[in-house]
Scaffold this motif. Structure first.
Motif, PDB file in Angstrom:
ATOM      1  N   GLY A   5      -1.355  42.818 -35.420  1.00 22.56           N
ATOM      2  CA  GLY A   5      -2.225  43.733 -34.752  1.00 22.56           C
ATOM      3  C   GLY A   5      -2.172  42.469 -33.388  1.00 22.56           C
ATOM      4  N   ASP A   6      -3.159  43.016 -32.469  1.00 19.93           N
ATOM      5  CA  ASP A   6      -3.453  42.409 -31.438  1.00 19.93           C
ATOM      6  C   ASP A   6      -5.091  41.955 -31.209  1.00 19.93           C
ATOM      7  N   ARG A  67     -23.078  33.926 -16.154  1.00 16.94           N
ATOM      8  CA  ARG A  67     -22.140  34.795 -16.810  1.00 16.94           C
ATOM      9  C   ARG A  67     -20.707  34.101 -16.289  1.00 16.94           C
ATOM     10  N   ILE A  68     -19.845  34.166 -16.984  1.00 20.62           N
ATOM     11  CA  ILE A  68     -18.717  33.262 -16.685  1.00 20.62           C
ATOM     12  C   ILE A  68     -17.277  34.377 -16.237  1.00 20.62           C
ATOM     13  N   ARG A  69     -16.787  33.953 -15.448  1.00 17.54           N
ATOM     14  CA  ARG A  69     -15.616  34.830 -14.752  1.00 17.54           C
ATOM     15  C   ARG A  69     -14.399  34.250 -15.272  1.00 17.54           C
ATOM     16  N   GLY A  70     -13.341  35.091 -15.955  1.00 20.67           N
ATOM     17  CA  GLY A  70     -12.269  34.698 -16.550  1.00 20.67           C
ATOM     18  C   GLY A  70     -11.231  35.668 -16.327  1.00 20.67           C
ATOM     19  N   GLU A  71     -10.377  35.775 -17.617  1.00 18.98           N
ATOM     20  CA  GLU A  71      -9.351  36.862 -17.691  1.00 18.98           C
ATOM     21  C   GLU A  71      -9.294  37.221 -19.022  1.00 18.98           C
ATOM     22  N   LEU A  72      -8.620  38.425 -18.971  1.00 17.35           N
ATOM     23  CA  LEU A  72      -8.775  39.008 -20.608  1.00 17.35           C
ATOM     24  C   LEU A  72      -7.169  39.223 -20.863  1.00 17.35           C
ATOM     25  N   TYR A  73      -6.833  38.856 -22.199  1.00 19.11           N
ATOM     26  CA  TYR A  73      -5.403  39.097 -22.545  1.00 19.11           C
ATOM     27  C   TYR A  73      -5.419  39.587 -23.820  1.00 19.11           C
ATOM     28  N   SER A  74      -4.510  40.459 -24.196  1.00 20.69           N
ATOM     29  CA  SER A  74      -4.249  41.055 -25.281  1.00 20.69           C
ATOM     30  C   SER A  74      -2.881  39.984 -26.039  1.00 20.69           C
ATOM     31  N   VAL A  75      -3.542  39.404 -27.162  1.00 20.85           N
ATOM     32  CA  VAL A  75      -2.529  38.529 -27.759  1.00 20.85           C
ATOM     33  C   VAL A  75      -2.076  38.981 -29.421  1.00 20.85           C
ATOM     34  N   SER A  76      -0.886  39.117 -29.661  1.00 21.11           N
ATOM     35  CA  SER A  76      -0.350  39.000 -30.889  1.00 21.11           C
ATOM     36  C   SER A  76      -1.070  38.238 -31.971  1.00 21.11           C
ATOM     37  N   SER A  77      -1.630  38.748 -32.856  1.00 16.80           N
ATOM     38  CA  SER A  77      -2.511  38.023 -34.090  1.00 16.80           C
ATOM     39  C   SER A  77      -1.370  37.238 -34.898  1.00 16.80           C
TER      40      SER A  77
END
Length: 173
Positions: A5-6, A67-77
């Motif tokens: 899963g991710d 509120r914190i600015r950043g980046e979102l990633y989908s990562v393999s579990s």
């Protein structure tokens, strides 16, 4: 993506694009174990501070800070999270991977982020005068000291506690 899963991972510091540790996410993306989903911001305010060696820390005190600015990633579990956990020292008490709600394009998402370990996070926030950042930016990134450039006798946990207790400014550059 390959294997299992991710999980959604919110990154706010040296794992972001253009920063020193982003190579790890690039490796995972090339291997099919991660994907960049875009910029995002935490739904709640959190403290974000820089500690010894310019290392950024998100502190698990929702409602404090910004509120914190950043980046979102989908990562393999299966493949990705183990590599990220190793970098962040999860098994060594450096960071904890905890839930965080983020607002991204298309709405809110439940993700996880690497927070300063509970043994020192709140103390680090107090040591920094309870003044936090909204983003780890390029200027702050210049203060980051790569692991290989830290002193030979460098010990993460000892240096955190020294920074907190003694306010050693030599560790913050």
């Amino acid at each position: 993506m390959a294997g299992g899963g991710d999980d959604l991972i919110f990154v706010y510091g040296t794992l972001k694009r253009g920063f020193y540790n982003h190579y790890l996410l690039e490796d995972l993306i090339r291997a099919g174990a991660a994907a960049y989903l875009g910029p995002c911001t935490t739904v709640e305010a959190y403290p974000l501070v820089c500690g010894p060696y310019g290392i950024p820390y998100l502190v698990n005190l929702p409602g404090s800070g910004q509120r914190i600015r950043g980046e979102l990633y989908s990562v393999s579990s299966v493949h990705g999270l183990a590599r990220l956990d190793e970098l962040e020292g999860v098994d060594r008490g450096h960071y904890e991977r905890l839930p965080v709600a983020v607002a991204a394009e298309g709405g809110g998402q439940d993700a996880e982020a690497y927070f300063a370990h509970r043994d020192f996070g709140e103390k680090l926030w107090k040591r920094c005068g309870e003044v936090g950042l909204s983003e780890f930016n390029v200027e702050l990134g210049k203060r980051y000291v790569r692991r290989e450039d830290r002193p030979i006798d460098y010990c993460f946990i000892d240096d955190i506690h020294k920074f907190i207790l003694e306010g050693d400014s030599s560790l913050s550059s």
